[in-house]
Scaffold this motif. Structure first.
Motif, PDB file in Angstrom:
ATOM      1  N   THR A 111       0.835  -1.196   0.000  1.00 33.72           N
ATOM      2  CA  THR A 111       0.000   0.000   0.000  1.00 33.72           C
ATOM      3  C   THR A 111       0.872   1.249   0.000  1.00 33.72           C
ATOM      4  N   ILE A 118      -0.813   3.318  10.854  1.00 37.98           N
ATOM      5  CA  ILE A 118      -1.544   2.227  11.513  1.00 37.98           C
ATOM      6  C   ILE A 118      -1.009   1.965  12.915  1.00 37.98           C
ATOM      7  N   ARG A 124      -6.240   0.119  13.566  1.00 35.82           N
ATOM      8  CA  ARG A 124      -6.039  -1.288  13.205  1.00 35.82           C
ATOM      9  C   ARG A 124      -7.298  -2.111  13.438  1.00 35.82           C
ATOM     10  N   LEU A 127      -9.630  -1.479  10.617  1.00 42.51           N
ATOM     11  CA  LEU A 127      -9.193  -2.193   9.420  1.00 42.51           C
ATOM     12  C   LEU A 127      -9.553  -3.673   9.493  1.00 42.51           C
ATOM     13  N   CYS A 231      -1.430  -7.803   8.164  1.00 46.20           N
ATOM     14  CA  CYS A 231      -0.974  -6.450   7.875  1.00 46.20           C
ATOM     15  C   CYS A 231       0.461  -6.320   8.350  1.00 46.20           C
ATOM     16  N   PHE A 336      -9.064  -0.981   3.239  1.00 42.74           N
ATOM     17  CA  PHE A 336      -8.134   0.082   3.640  1.00 42.74           C
ATOM     18  C   PHE A 336      -8.657   1.447   3.195  1.00 42.74           C
TER      19      PHE A 336
END
Length: 505
Positions: A111, A118, A124, A127, A231, A336
């Motif tokens: 990304t 984050i 988080r 997400l 992630c 996201f």
């Protein structure tokens, strides 16, 4: 270098002896005149191979038509052949060294976010929730369990199985079509190198397929067990070669990426199970001896109707797995963007570790079966000509565990010794039942809290805890010391999407 023999790590003496011929390489004799098995692993890693794993390796090496067998550092018992092996045959095709989760694979999405975007836990958590609304987890779950998933009906499902990640399929599912160029194989064809063979085979199979439409609703989902989404924060190695490879791969030092592990879900399992059953029936009917007496080591000589049917079914499952990964990545990027508007994303790579592919081995065309092993073509390899990776080697995605991290590697010229393959991860050192007996749930959950790694689980699946897997740093030391590949970047997890159901593969 001196030659030494060694036993495995079990309390009783092993009946097998590996002969070390380097710091992280050895051979395992088969007891016959055949070329011995190539073993990749330091002494500490070789001690993790139990007798059943080594017996499966020998059975596989002695099976008809097999010319080479490689045992990787993550090796442990599998279906007929060990998980973590490479098996080469120019004349036969084997379902066992592919397994029941056809084309189980890894993919990595880079990304445009920096790591500090984050850092806070509420972001988080948001997400995690946004991803789970789009990509369900669990062995029996599909689109109905995720309100923001893509709808895939029977007609589109058929196209996915036959076409793989074609432009039309990608556009219909909202997948950036250019991502197909970042796949090890964006589409698989039938035994005659045509999609027509796959369309015909699918029509033959449909009347006997159980709930085909329901299996198509699993497109864009992770499944259970050892499958996951993570992630990551990317840490590129501090050397010129790694920096150049990272640039070519599209990795951003200090950036946020997302790593996924899953396969062909229920449709792959059904196709593989059907092939095992059909071939086992043929062996019984024709009274053919099984390699090592193992029903999971059935095979078919190339060019026979049985081999053609398996190759077609494997391709159908592989095409589903490919599109499954690409759709997951598209849905993750969408999640996201919902939480952090303006985020962009680019697929770094998608690569399999449960597949058989036609490749050049020892100057001959052969089927390379990789079971829990991943392709490792270095810079200059003929298969990378006219690709972005011709001068660097392609990305190799190796998951470790959330706390030890995962890595992106690039193959070195020494990978020729392993048939241009490396391990697919750390590899289990505790079976699922053993892990549940040996590990403490509260301690496992506490370790994730102390590492500041969030998950979507009320309790992290204890049979998937880091301690259930081999020492990842020692596994990596094996790969690097054997001259197979070099580290480009380390990935450090910030949150994990997981499920506690039994593994698909």
């Amino acid at each position: 270098m001196s030659i030494a023999t060694e036993n495995d790590s079990s309390s009783a003496p092993s009946k097998f002896q590996m002969i070390a011929d380097g710091e992280a390489t050895a051979i395992l004799p088969t007891g016959g005149k055949q070329k011995p098995i190539t073993v990749i692993g330091t002494e500490a890693i070789r001690a993790t191979f139990d007798d059943l794993c080594l017996q499966q390796a020998i059975n596989s090496r002695l099976a008809p038509g097999v010319t080479d067998l490689v045992l990787n550092p993550d090796a442990h018992c599998g279906y007929g052949a060990p998980v973590g092996c490479v098996m080469v045959s120019p004349t036969h095709i084997y379902p066992g060294p592919v397994g029941v989760d056809i084309k189980c694979s890894m993919s990595l999405l880079q990304t445009s976010l920096p790591a500090d975007a984050i850092l806070d836990r509420p972001t988080r958590r948001a997400l995690i929730n946004a991803i789970c609304e789009r990509t369900p987890t669990g062995a029996g779950r599909g689109q109905r369990n995720a309100p923001k998933s893509r709808h895939v009906g029977e007609a589109l499902g058929k196209r996915v199985l036959v076409e793989g990640a074609s432009r039309g399929v990608c556009e219909e599912l909202g997948i950036p079509p250019e991502w197909a160029a970042r796949c090890e194989d964006s589409a698989h064809v039938g035994h005659d190198d045509s999609t027509g063979a796959l369309a015909l085979r699918l029509e033959q199979l449909l009347p006997q397929m159980h709930r085909f439409d329901a299996k198509m609703t699993q497109l864009g989902s992770y499944g259970g067990g050892n499958h996951f989404g993570e992630c990551e924060v990317v840490h590129v190695e501090a050397n010129d070669r790694a920096r150049e490879a990272a640039r070519v791969f599209g990795l951003v030092d200090g950036g946020v990426a997302f790593l996924s592990h899953c396969g062909s879900r229920g449709i792959g399992h059904q196709l593989a199970s059907g092939q095992f059953k059909a071939l086992q029936g043929k062996f019984t009917q024709w009274d053919i001896p099984l390699p090592g007496g193992d029903r999971e080591l059935v095979y078919a000589p190339l060019g026979t109707p049985e081999a053609d049917a398996y190759i077609d079914d494997m391709a159908l499952g592989a095409n589903f797995a490919t599109v499954n990964h690409l759709l997951i990545n598209a849905l993750v990027l969408e999640a996201f963007q919902e939480v952090l508007p303006g985020v962009a994303g680019q697929l770094v790579y998608f690569i399999s570790h449960n597949i058989a592919r036609k490749e050049v081995v020892n100057n001959n065309i052969a089927w390379v079966h990789r079971k829990g092993a991943t392709r490792a073509f270095p810079a200059g390899h003929h298969a990378l000509r006219d690709t972005p990776f011709a001068e660097t080697g392609h990305p190799i995605l190796l998951p470790g565990n959330p706390q030890a991290g995962s890595v992106v590697m690039a193959a070195d010229a020494g990978a020729a010794v392993s048939c241009y393959s490396v391990n697919h991860g750390a590899g289990r050192q505790l079976g699922r039942k053993a892990a549940k007996r040996a590990l403490d749930q509260k301690e496992v959950d506490r370790s994730f809290e102390e590492a500041d790694i969030l998950t979507n689980c009320r309790a992290y699946p204890i049979d998937e805890a880091p301690a259930a897997y081999k020492d990842f740093d020692e596994v990596l030391r094996s790969v690097k010391s054997a001259g197979l590949a070099s580290e480009v970047a380390r990935l450090k997890a910030k949150f994990v999407i997981k499920d506690g159901d039994q593994a698909d593969d």
